[in-house]
Design a protein around this motif. Structure first.
Motif, PDB file in Angstrom:
ATOM      1  N   TYR A  57      -1.222  53.806 -20.430  1.00 28.92           N
ATOM      2  CA  TYR A  57      -1.795  53.367 -19.160  1.00 28.92           C
ATOM      3  C   TYR A  57      -1.325  51.968 -18.768  1.00 28.92           C
ATOM      4  CZ  TYR A  57      -5.039  57.318 -18.938  1.00 28.92           C
ATOM      5  OH  TYR A  57      -5.583  58.575 -18.838  1.00 28.92           O
ATOM      6  N   LEU A  58      -1.124  51.111 -19.760  1.00 27.74           N
ATOM      7  CA  LEU A  58      -0.727  49.738 -19.456  1.00 27.74           C
ATOM      8  C   LEU A  58       0.749  49.616 -19.081  1.00 27.74           C
ATOM      9  CD1 LEU A  58      -2.582  47.766 -22.284  1.00 27.74           C
ATOM     10  CD2 LEU A  58      -3.152  47.816 -19.838  1.00 27.74           C
ATOM     11  N   GLN A  59       1.599  50.476 -19.644  1.00 30.49           N
ATOM     12  CA  GLN A  59       3.040  50.271 -19.525  1.00 30.49           C
ATOM     13  C   GLN A  59       3.798  51.344 -18.756  1.00 30.49           C
ATOM     14  OE1 GLN A  59       4.551  47.519 -20.471  1.00 30.49           O
ATOM     15  NE2 GLN A  59       2.668  46.647 -21.319  1.00 30.49           N
ATOM     16  N   ARG A  60       3.336  52.607 -18.773  1.00 27.84           N
ATOM     17  CA  ARG A  60       4.175  53.670 -18.203  1.00 27.84           C
ATOM     18  C   ARG A  60       3.378  54.754 -17.495  1.00 27.84           C
ATOM     19  NH1 ARG A  60       4.644  53.098 -23.459  1.00 27.84           N
ATOM     20  NH2 ARG A  60       6.659  52.130 -23.137  1.00 27.84           N
ATOM     21  N   ASN A  61       2.243  54.421 -16.961  1.00 25.83           N
ATOM     22  CA  ASN A  61       1.420  55.412 -16.278  1.00 25.83           C
ATOM     23  C   ASN A  61       2.113  55.921 -15.017  1.00 25.83           C
ATOM     24  OD1 ASN A  61      -0.933  56.953 -15.676  1.00 25.83           O
ATOM     25  ND2 ASN A  61      -1.479  55.410 -14.143  1.00 25.83           N
ATOM     26  N   ALA A  62       2.396  57.227 -14.986  1.00 22.53           N
ATOM     27  CA  ALA A  62       3.028  57.859 -13.824  1.00 22.53           C
ATOM     28  C   ALA A  62       2.916  59.366 -13.997  1.00 22.53           C
ATOM     29  CB  ALA A  62       4.497  57.455 -13.698  1.00 22.53           C
ATOM     30  N   ALA A  63       3.121  60.097 -12.904  1.00 22.45           N
ATOM     31  CA  ALA A  63       3.138  61.551 -12.972  1.00 22.45           C
ATOM     32  C   ALA A  63       4.422  62.010 -13.663  1.00 22.45           C
ATOM     33  CB  ALA A  63       3.041  62.154 -11.580  1.00 22.45           C
ATOM     34  N   VAL A  64       4.296  62.981 -14.556  1.00 21.27           N
ATOM     35  CA  VAL A  64       5.466  63.438 -15.314  1.00 21.27           C
ATOM     36  C   VAL A  64       6.175  64.577 -14.593  1.00 21.27           C
ATOM     37  CG1 VAL A  64       4.427  62.731 -17.485  1.00 21.27           C
ATOM     38  CG2 VAL A  64       4.107  65.074 -16.688  1.00 21.27           C
ATOM     39  N   HIS A  65       7.467  64.715 -14.893  1.00 24.07           N
ATOM     40  CA  HIS A  65       8.303  65.811 -14.370  1.00 24.07           C
ATOM     41  C   HIS A  65       8.376  65.812 -12.838  1.00 24.07           C
ATOM     42  CE1 HIS A  65       8.896  67.476 -18.291  1.00 24.07           C
ATOM     43  NE2 HIS A  65       7.632  67.759 -18.483  1.00 24.07           N
ATOM     44  N   ARG A  66       8.068  64.717 -12.188  1.00 19.91           N
ATOM     45  CA  ARG A  66       8.053  64.717 -10.726  1.00 19.91           C
ATOM     46  C   ARG A  66       8.853  63.559 -10.143  1.00 19.91           C
ATOM     47  NH1 ARG A  66       1.605  66.037  -9.628  1.00 19.91           N
ATOM     48  NH2 ARG A  66       1.552  68.010 -10.788  1.00 19.91           N
ATOM     49  N   GLY A  67       8.493  62.357 -10.534  1.00 17.61           N
ATOM     50  CA  GLY A  67       9.102  61.193  -9.911  1.00 17.61           C
ATOM     51  C   GLY A  67      10.503  60.923 -10.420  1.00 17.61           C
ATOM     52  N   ALA A  68      11.277  60.212  -9.624  1.00 15.53           N
ATOM     53  CA  ALA A  68      12.630  59.807 -10.007  1.00 15.53           C
ATOM     54  C   ALA A  68      12.686  58.327 -10.351  1.00 15.53           C
ATOM     55  CB  ALA A  68      13.603  60.112  -8.877  1.00 15.53           C
ATOM     56  N   HIS A  69      11.531  57.662 -10.352  1.00 17.11           N
ATOM     57  CA  HIS A  69      11.535  56.220 -10.603  1.00 17.11           C
ATOM     58  C   HIS A  69      11.407  55.936 -12.101  1.00 17.11           C
ATOM     59  CE1 HIS A  69       7.132  56.480 -11.031  1.00 17.11           C
ATOM     60  NE2 HIS A  69       7.141  57.197  -9.912  1.00 17.11           N
ATOM     61  N   HIS A  70      11.533  54.691 -12.465  1.00 21.48           N
ATOM     62  CA  HIS A  70      11.605  54.284 -13.865  1.00 21.48           C
ATOM     63  C   HIS A  70      10.340  54.642 -14.634  1.00 21.48           C
ATOM     64  CE1 HIS A  70      13.262  51.875 -17.185  1.00 21.48           C
ATOM     65  NE2 HIS A  70      12.021  51.490 -17.396  1.00 21.48           N
ATOM     66  N   LEU A  71       9.174  54.345 -14.058  1.00 22.60           N
ATOM     67  CA  LEU A  71       7.920  54.661 -14.753  1.00 22.60           C
ATOM     68  C   LEU A  71       7.789  56.158 -15.000  1.00 22.60           C
ATOM     69  CD1 LEU A  71       5.140  52.409 -13.149  1.00 22.60           C
ATOM     70  CD2 LEU A  71       6.283  52.147 -15.350  1.00 22.60           C
ATOM     71  N   ALA A  72       8.178  56.954 -14.019  1.00 17.50           N
ATOM     72  CA  ALA A  72       8.079  58.404 -14.179  1.00 17.50           C
ATOM     73  C   ALA A  72       8.989  58.895 -15.300  1.00 17.50           C
ATOM     74  CB  ALA A  72       8.426  59.106 -12.874  1.00 17.50           C
ATOM     75  N   GLU A  73      10.162  58.301 -15.414  1.00 16.98           N
ATOM     76  CA  GLU A  73      11.066  58.687 -16.490  1.00 16.98           C
ATOM     77  C   GLU A  73      10.462  58.352 -17.851  1.00 16.98           C
ATOM     78  OE1 GLU A  73      14.740  56.738 -15.784  1.00 16.98           O
ATOM     79  OE2 GLU A  73      15.280  57.964 -14.034  1.00 16.98           O
ATOM     80  N   GLU A  74       9.888  57.155 -17.965  1.00 12.43           N
ATOM     81  CA  GLU A  74       9.289  56.755 -19.234  1.00 12.43           C
ATOM     82  C   GLU A  74       8.068  57.618 -19.559  1.00 12.43           C
ATOM     83  OE1 GLU A  74       8.398  52.619 -19.355  1.00 12.43           O
ATOM     84  OE2 GLU A  74      10.485  52.039 -19.730  1.00 12.43           O
ATOM     85  N   ALA A  75       7.266  57.919 -18.550  1.00 13.39           N
ATOM     86  CA  ALA A  75       6.095  58.749 -18.766  1.00 13.39           C
ATOM     87  C   ALA A  75       6.496  60.145 -19.234  1.00 13.39           C
ATOM     88  CB  ALA A  75       5.262  58.844 -17.485  1.00 13.39           C
ATOM     89  N   THR A  76       7.512  60.711 -18.590  1.00 10.50           N
ATOM     90  CA  THR A  76       7.977  62.044 -18.971  1.00 10.50           C
ATOM     91  C   THR A  76       8.534  62.041 -20.382  1.00 10.50           C
ATOM     92  OG1 THR A  76       8.466  62.602 -16.670  1.00 10.50           O
ATOM     93  CG2 THR A  76       9.539  63.925 -18.369  1.00 10.50           C
ATOM     94  N   ASP A  77       9.288  61.014 -20.718  1.00  4.18           N
ATOM     95  CA  ASP A  77       9.842  60.918 -22.069  1.00  4.18           C
ATOM     96  C   ASP A  77       8.728  60.853 -23.116  1.00  4.18           C
ATOM     97  OD1 ASP A  77      12.399  60.997 -21.078  1.00  4.18           O
ATOM     98  OD2 ASP A  77      12.748  58.824 -21.236  1.00  4.18           O
ATOM     99  N   ALA A  78       7.693  60.047 -22.845  1.00  5.80           N
ATOM    100  CA  ALA A  78       6.584  59.912 -23.788  1.00  5.80           C
ATOM    101  C   ALA A  78       5.822  61.228 -23.929  1.00  5.80           C
ATOM    102  CB  ALA A  78       5.649  58.797 -23.333  1.00  5.80           C
ATOM    103  N   PHE A  79       5.630  61.895 -22.812  1.00  9.52           N
ATOM    104  CA  PHE A  79       4.923  63.178 -22.769  1.00  9.52           C
ATOM    105  C   PHE A  79       5.650  64.224 -23.610  1.00  9.52           C
ATOM    106  CE2 PHE A  79       3.990  67.124 -20.179  1.00  9.52           C
ATOM    107  CZ  PHE A  79       2.629  67.198 -20.454  1.00  9.52           C
ATOM    108  N   GLU A  80       6.954  64.327 -23.426  1.00  7.66           N
ATOM    109  CA  GLU A  80       7.732  65.331 -24.148  1.00  7.66           C
ATOM    110  C   GLU A  80       7.973  64.927 -25.601  1.00  7.66           C
ATOM    111  OE1 GLU A  80       8.230  68.271 -23.201  1.00  7.66           O
ATOM    112  OE2 GLU A  80       7.439  67.932 -21.184  1.00  7.66           O
TER     113      GLU A  80
END
Length: 430
Positions: A57-80
């Protein structure tokens, strides 16, 4: 399950583990140290798990598998990445691990997916899941309601017949009934890996072997086993399995549906919406491949990340060591069976058994037992533990349950036993 293990936790190792759980240092009930023996209901969470969720939540909160921005990439990576950690922990492939809101949801996805197949959804590939009058669904008498009620409903909705394997007087499943209860008409064999009431560990190999003989699907409730003993779902050979995060040091609100690849690819989805679709028109929709096919809507991303951290934490300890430690605690817990007026429901030895001990106290209601134990700082579970049929099998309405985890100490058990004797003194029944 082999009841031996190479080693148990040393005193220093256990002290280091307990230091990771902030809640274990708190006091309750007028300053009494907390003795937490309700891990069968939900486990406590170590710092690495709490930190993982907060860090997301502090560093990479974003919707996964959707956004093309940096936070979304980090969130998706963490999720997977978390999916990989959990898959590795149970000997599975990441694409066979579906995130759910919990084990109950996972079981419902299987049952209602089969109902959809019965209605003709999913095409030819899904026909293997279709049920008809005369087909049979087999469960066991020791199931948690989550692995019973969905199958009851599926039977009602499809005309299938529900049958079950019974429990013997020691609290173990009558495995010998498999040859007569599981027949050529059986389409599903759903069973628990370990009872949340008796602690008895099921002979999974015998169930899988019989299911394969008749061509039935196997569904394993692994909620009580995955946190406490080594589990490799691929080696067990089950078709589906479910387990939850909150019972294995992870957060609430996240669980897992495991399925063999070809089965997940054929099972019709139940939860429908965004993130699980390929092409949507005003009249029809095509669905993504698993696991995304079963992950509609916004996922519990932070919780999944923390779940992955829990799997890593337990993996670093070693599940052989966890099981050996808890086996010693089981032997210590079972000493209450020697106390006058204490009746343990389940096996009286630690062989193929978890550190989950349910019992009654002559002349004292389970809720009163729990209340007095709580006065001494001992947290236990009271009631039917979402297993009414099993309690009915033993002619009782409720029990008190003490359940341990990797952070439980011998002193915790000793305090519990001493407090239990005070219960008898308080009610003047010993």
């Amino acid at each position: 399950m082999n009841s031996t293990a190479p080693h148990t936790l040393s005193a220093n190792e256990l002290a280091a583990i307990r230091a990771d759980f902030p809640i274990l240092s708190r006091t309750v009930r007028d300053g009494k140290p907390l003795v937490y023996l309700d891990s069968g209901a939900t486990s406590q969470k170590p710092d690495p798990v709490l930190d993982a969720e907060q860090d997301f939540y502090l560093q990479r909160n974003a919707a996964v598998h959707r956004g093309a921005h940096h936070l979304a990439e980090e969130a998706t990576d963490a999720f997977e990445e978390a999916r990989h950690h959990v898959a590795r922990f149970v000997g599975a492939q990441p694409h066979d691990i579906v995130w759910t809101s919990g084990a109950t949801t996972a079981l419902n996805i299987i049952a209602y997916g089969m109902q959809n197949a019965t209605l003709g959804r999913g095409g030819d590939a899904a026909k293997r899941f279709a049920l008809a009058p005369g087909d049979e669904i087999v469960v066991t008498e020791m199931e948690h309601h989550a692995n019973l009620v969905p199958w009851q409903e599926l039977a009602h909705r499809t005309g299938a017949t529900l049958r079950w394997i019974s429990v013997d007087d020691s609290g173990r499943l009558r495995t010998e009934e498999l040859d007569t209860v599981v027949t050529q008409r059986t389409k599903v064999l759903a069973f628990t890996h370990a009872s949340n009431v008796t602690g008895a560990i099921t002979d999974v190999a015998a169930f899988v072997r019989r299911a394969k003989e008749v061509g039935a699907l196997t569904v394993l409730d692994a909620c009580q086993s995955v946190p406490h003993l080594p589990v490799n779902l691929t080696e067990l050979g089950v078709d589906f399995a479910v387990f939850s995060g909150h019972k294995m040091l992870g957060p609430t609100g996240v669980g897992v549906l495991y399925g063999r690849t070809e089965l997940l690819e054929a099972l019709p989805p139940v939860l429908l919406g965004g993130s699980m679709v390929e092409v949507v028109t005003m009249t029809d929709t095509t669905f993504m491949s698993p696991p995304q096919r079963f992950e509609a809507g916004t996922q519990p991303v932070a919780q999944a990340v923390a779940f992955g951290a829990a799997a890593q934490y337990l993996g670093e300890i070693g599940m052989d060591a966890v099981f050996a430690h808890e086996r010693d605690l089981t032997e210590r817990l079972l000493r209450i069976a020697d106390l006058p007026g204490i009746n343990v429901i389940g096996p009286l030895d630690a062989v193929d058994r978890l550190a989950v001990v349910s019992f009654t106290v002559d002349g004292v209601h389970a809720h009163d037992v729990g209340q007095v134990l709580d006065d001494y700082g001992v947290a236990v579970r009271v009631g039917h533990h979402c297993a009414q049929p099993l309690h009915r099998r033993f002619g009782i309405a409720s029990t008190t349950r003490a359940s341990a985890s990797v952070y439980t100490t011998e002193q915790d058990i000793d305090t519990f036993v001493e407090s239990l004797q005070q219960v008898q003194t308080f009610f003047q029944v010993n």
